[in-house]
Design an enzyme around this catalytic site. Structure first.
Site, mmCIF file in Angstrom:
data_model
loop_
_atom_site.group_PDB
_atom_site.id
_atom_site.type_symbol
_atom_site.label_atom_id
_atom_site.label_comp_id
_atom_site.label_asym_id
_atom_site.label_seq_id
_atom_site.Cartn_x
_atom_site.Cartn_y
_atom_site.Cartn_z
ATOM 1 N N HIS A 1 0.826 -1.210 0.000
ATOM 2 C CA HIS A 1 0.000 0.000 0.000
ATOM 3 C C HIS A 1 0.860 1.259 0.000
ATOM 4 O O HIS A 1 1.428 1.634 1.020
ATOM 5 C CB HIS A 1 -0.921 -0.052 1.239
ATOM 6 C CG HIS A 1 -1.980 0.991 1.255
ATOM 7 N ND1 HIS A 1 -2.259 1.765 2.358
ATOM 8 C CD2 HIS A 1 -2.822 1.395 0.290
ATOM 9 C CE1 HIS A 1 -3.238 2.596 2.067
ATOM 10 N NE2 HIS A 1 -3.594 2.394 0.828
ATOM 11 N N GLU B 1 2.888 0.463 3.263
ATOM 12 C CA GLU B 1 2.404 -0.578 4.183
ATOM 13 C C GLU B 1 2.489 -1.926 3.465
ATOM 14 O O GLU B 1 2.024 -2.057 2.326
ATOM 15 C CB GLU B 1 0.954 -0.309 4.588
ATOM 16 C CG GLU B 1 0.812 0.857 5.553
ATOM 17 C CD GLU B 1 -0.639 1.145 5.925
ATOM 18 O OE1 GLU B 1 -0.905 1.387 7.101
ATOM 19 O OE2 GLU B 1 -1.508 1.152 5.028
#
Ligand code: NAD
Length: 282
Positions: free
Chosen positions: A139, A151
């Site tokens: 992410h 992430e």
């Protein structure tokens, strides 16, 4: 990881492709139509021109980066990729269909298929891809060329080797800073951010204050670089709504449920900065 594919060349996909091409990697971006592919290419070019005007890159680097990027409209263009980052619209049906198809197209046994989703369960994407151990969430944050955080989200079925390879890739090759999150809608950052943004939209909807004053309050009162309504416009109101719905479905927490004003704005095509209109006009 010498060949990378990016699915979707919107706000995030174009930024991610710029990041990988600037890291020296051959990058293919797949979009839904020739027109959308052209828009993606133009977005990457204008972002690089901004970097050039700020002295971050020179003319030769700009040409070299563009030379590493190919746009396509056929998922078959991803067949020889070592890594694919899916950054298509935040819709579960769209992503499930893409993971099913791309999982079957990838030729290399050790190729990794990742999603930039903000809230859709990674385990579901792995289940349809036929390579669940080599599927995970990666992410990025907007704008991807600027934001340092990534992430990493392994699902219940992601192998430790896949996670380790992505940790090394994000850190060593892209020069970004990963954090690890579990496969729960919203991960770390959106679990904290989205209820805040939705609360600001509710506050505006209820007439507490003007959009400009709500934003000014958080910029000057809390030292945030941008207020919550301007940030919502930047992220995209359709994306925030979709993330809120996924988080609400997962936790049934009323704070995650999109307020009616957000629904109406999205229905009206007011998506924020990317459509030219949201809480502000662009
Ligand atoms: N906007 C943000 O700040 C942000 C931040 C992190 C992650 N994300 C996530 O990144 C993903 C993309 O978001 P975005 O903001 O770039 O959205 P966007 O609307 O700007 O772009 C999505 C792109 O995907 C393309 N697309 C849709 N279906 C496709 C398909 N089947 N094949 C190829 N391309 C397809 C669309 O044409 C569009 O250009 C979403 O999963 C979102 O949750 C968004």
């Amino acid at each position: 990881m010498e060949r990378i594919g990016v699915i979707g060349g919107g706000l995030m996909g174009s930024g991610i492709a710029e990041v990988t091409a600037r890291a020296g990697i051959d990058t293919v971006v797949v979009e839904v139509s020739q027109e959308a592919a052209q828009v993606a290419e133009d977005k990457i070019r204008s972002s690089l021109e901004r970097a050039l005007s700020r002295g971050k890159i020179d003319e030769a680097e700009l040409a070299a980066v563009l030379g590493r990027i190919t746009v396509a409209t056929d998922l078959e263009a991803l067949a020889d990729r070592d890594l694919v980052v899916e950054a298509a619209s935040e819709r579960e049906d769209v992503k499930l269909d893409l993971f099913r198809r791309v999982g079957a197209i990838l030729e290399k046994d050790d190729a990794i298929l990742t999603s930039n989703t903000s809230s859709i369960p990674i385990v579901k994407l792995g289940a349809v891809a036929g390579r669940a151990d080599r599927v995970m969430g990666v992410h990025f944050f907007n704008p991807a060329p600027v934001m340092q955080l990534v992430e990493l989200i392994p699902s219940l079925t992601t192998s430790p080797e896949t996670l380790a390879r992505m940790q090394a890739f994000v850190t060593d090759k892209l020069g970004k800073q990963p954090i690890e999150a579990t496969d729960r809608a919203g991960f770390v950052v959106n679990s904290l951010l989205v209820p805040y943004l939705l609360s600001a939209i509710r506050m505006y909807e209820a007439g507490y204050a003007s959009a400009a004053d709500i934003d000014k309050g958080m910029v000057l009162g809390c030292g945030h670089p941008m207020g919550p309504l301007a940030l919502s416009d930047l992220i995209g109101l359709d994306t925030i709504r979709a993330i809120g719905i996924s988080m609400y479905e997962e936790f049934k927490e009323p704070l995650y449920s999109p307020p009616p004003l957000l629904d109406r704005m999205v229905d009206a095509g007011l998506m924020g900065k990317k459509s030219g209109h949201g809480f502000y006009a662009y």
